[in-house]
Design an enzyme around this catalytic site. Structure first.
Site, PDB file in Angstrom:
ATOM      1  N   LYS A  16       0.846  -1.217   0.000  1.00  0.00           N
ATOM      2  CA  LYS A  16       0.000   0.000   0.000  1.00  0.00           C
ATOM      3  C   LYS A  16       0.871   1.253   0.000  1.00  0.00           C
ATOM      4  O   LYS A  16       0.547   2.240  -0.664  1.00  0.00           O
ATOM      5  CB  LYS A  16      -0.909   0.004   1.244  1.00  0.00           C
ATOM      6  CG  LYS A  16      -1.858  -1.182   1.311  1.00  0.00           C
ATOM      7  CD  LYS A  16      -2.644  -1.222   2.602  1.00  0.00           C
ATOM      8  CE  LYS A  16      -1.828  -1.549   3.826  1.00  0.00           C
ATOM      9  NZ  LYS A  16      -1.303  -2.924   3.889  1.00  0.00           N
ATOM     10  N   HIS A  41       4.620   0.903   6.268  1.00  0.00           N
ATOM     11  CA  HIS A  41       4.411   1.104   4.833  1.00  0.00           C
ATOM     12  C   HIS A  41       5.730   1.535   4.197  1.00  0.00           C
ATOM     13  O   HIS A  41       6.290   2.576   4.558  1.00  0.00           O
ATOM     14  CB  HIS A  41       3.320   2.152   4.591  1.00  0.00           C
ATOM     15  CG  HIS A  41       1.966   1.700   5.065  1.00  0.00           C
ATOM     16  ND1 HIS A  41       0.837   2.467   4.972  1.00  0.00           N
ATOM     17  CD2 HIS A  41       1.562   0.526   5.614  1.00  0.00           C
ATOM     18  CE1 HIS A  41      -0.197   1.801   5.453  1.00  0.00           C
ATOM     19  NE2 HIS A  41       0.220   0.625   5.856  1.00  0.00           N
TER      20      HIS A  41
END
Ligand code: GDP
Ligand code: IMO
Ligand code: MG
Length: 423
Positions: A16, A41
């Site tokens: 993501k 992330h």
């Protein structure tokens, strides 16, 4: 201009961060809407790696403002460190705002996370031990402390005293320290305080001005507190609803829901995983894919792509576009399997059972695809992929019932095959 949601379609760590970083160039704002620093992330820019836990992955963009939305749980100590790291690396930090409605993770939440895991013994969840569950427990128990409460030291201290009294009743064998909380407060407040704002009017103004807002999900559909493999889930809703509840954006503003999925599956922590591989292929994927947690460093369990779960994610979230990541990792595997259904008590099913006992006894039914040997990490056009890789992607797309708009073939920002514009 509109809202674009990016969320995880599996059990997390799908890529993501990479997707948001890529799209953030075009965005006016990037908003994190749930979870906390259980997320990790990764963004790779020209070989340099950034792992973001709380800051939105659009933080490196030249233009977008970055918001930590009301649905996020914020450990201010971690946030301060992340902002400082960004400063050291030369990134701008004057565009980072935190919702005054976001709940605060305090040292006792982290301690309680550990205590609760210990209490569960062999039934532990395998949490990231970042205090996420205990902080959300306080939020939904309506006894939480919010970022807005941090602005005034005396007010904050009085709230902490009440919270510690409540914790002392619940955990009589543990002593939680007021001094620890207040000394940490003094260390982070100067960096954090000016950034705490009511994000809702700001986000609503952006909507009125028809700006482009990216909504960054953390965790993933199968870790959702309602729809995931309960109780082996996180304590928030990483599905599409949180993109709204956790930011203040309304559903009519959303143009696309982009679901990110690896070309296979990984999972960290406990809980069943029907396509898990316990053989050499699993270790091969783990090594080539460098499947070690971005937050805790734990090895990620690896397995074949699970279409039952992916179709469920498409349906639950209204995924309009899929990004497939890590297709490059499958190069060199002669036979690639995909789970097309489960078998439960001798019956074939195509849904995710709600009960953990049923989910645990569900056996994967596979379809097999012939693999390819070529290194595909430098390929940028779909037609140039080995035919077997194309066939694999086309079959996945057909089964998923949503188009694969982008295929990622490496960690760097530019290692992508675009099939259709996402924004
Ligand atoms: P997130 O939590 O969904 O943002 O994902 P993580 O950052 O935790 O994990 C994804 C990992 O895969 C990171 O190390 C990325 O740099 C890496 N990655 C992302 N896309 C690709 C890809 O297409 N190929 C390879 N080999 N690595 C990728
Ligand atoms: P990103 O955003 C993968 C998992 C933990 C554990 C369970 C509950 O990087 O995809 P928690 O600390 O949330 O109470 O742990 O959820 N988990 C993740 N797994 N990626 C994540 O985030 C995760 N965040 C939590 O490993 O199994
Ligand atoms: Mg991650």
């Amino acid at each position: 201009m509109a809202g674009y949601v990016v969320l995880g379609a599996q059990w997390g760590d799908e890529g993501k961060g990479k997707a948001i970083d890529l799209l953030a160039d075009r965005a006016d704002a990037v908003v994190r809407s749930q979870g906390g620093n259980n997320a990790g992330h990764t963004v790779v820019v020209n070989g340099e790696k950034f792992i973001l836990h709380l800051l939105p992955s659009g933080v490196l963009s030249e233009k977008a403002d970055c918001f930590i939305g009301n649905g996020v749980v914020v450990d201010p100590k971690v946030l301060k460190k992340e902002i400082e790291t960004l400063k050291v690396k030369g990134g701008r930090t004057n565009h980072i705002y935190i919702s005054d409605r976001a709940h605060v993770i305090l040292p006792y939440h982290i301690e309680i996370d550990g205590i609760l895991e210990e209490e569960k013994g062999e039934n532990k969840i395998g949490t990231t031990k970042r205090g996420i569950g205990p902080c959300y427990m306080d939020k939904y128990g309506r006894i939480g402390i919010r970022m807005g409460d941090l602005k005034d030291r005396a007010h904050f201290e009085s709230k902490i005293k009440l919270a510690l009294n409540e914790k002392a009743l619940r955990f009589p064998n543990h002593k939680f320290s007021l001094e620890l909380v207040m000394s940490e407060y003094d260390a982070y407040i100067s960096e954090i305080k000016p950034r705490i704002i009511d994000t809702i009017p700001v986000i609503h103004k952006l909507m009125r001005e028809d700006k482009l807002i990216l909504l960054e999900g953390a965790q993933a559909t199968m870790l959702d507190i309602d729809f995931g493999t309960y109780p082996y889930v996180t304590s928030s809703n990483p599905t599409v609803g949180s993109a709204m509840c956790g930011s203040g954006v309304n559903p009519f503003f959303i143009k696309k829901v982009i679901g990110v999925s690896k070309a296979y599956v990984t999972r960290v922590g406990e809980g069943s995983f029907p396509t898990e591989l316990f053989n050499e292929t699993g270790s091969h994927i783990q090594n080539i894919g460098r499947e070690f947690g971005s937050t805790t460093g734990r090895p990620r369990r690896c397995g074949w792509l699970d279409m039952v779960a992916l179709k469920y994610a498409v349906s639950l979230n209204g995924i309009t576009d899929i990004i497939i990541t890590k297709l490059d990792v499958l190069s060199g595997i002669s036979e690639i399997k995909v789970c097309v259904a489960y078998e439960l008590n001798g019956v074939q099913i195509d849904y995710v059972p709600a009960l953990m006992e049923e989910f645990t006894s569900a056996k994967a039914i596979y379809q097999t695809f012939t693999g390819w040997n070529e290194d595909i990490s430098q390929i940028r056009e779909f037609d140039k992929l080995p035919v077997n890789a194309q066939n694999y992607m086309l079959a996945v797309e057909k089964m998923a019932g949503s188009k694969i708009s982008m295929i990622s073939v490496g960690p760097d920002r530019h290692q992508n095959i675009m099939r259709e514009a996402l924004i």
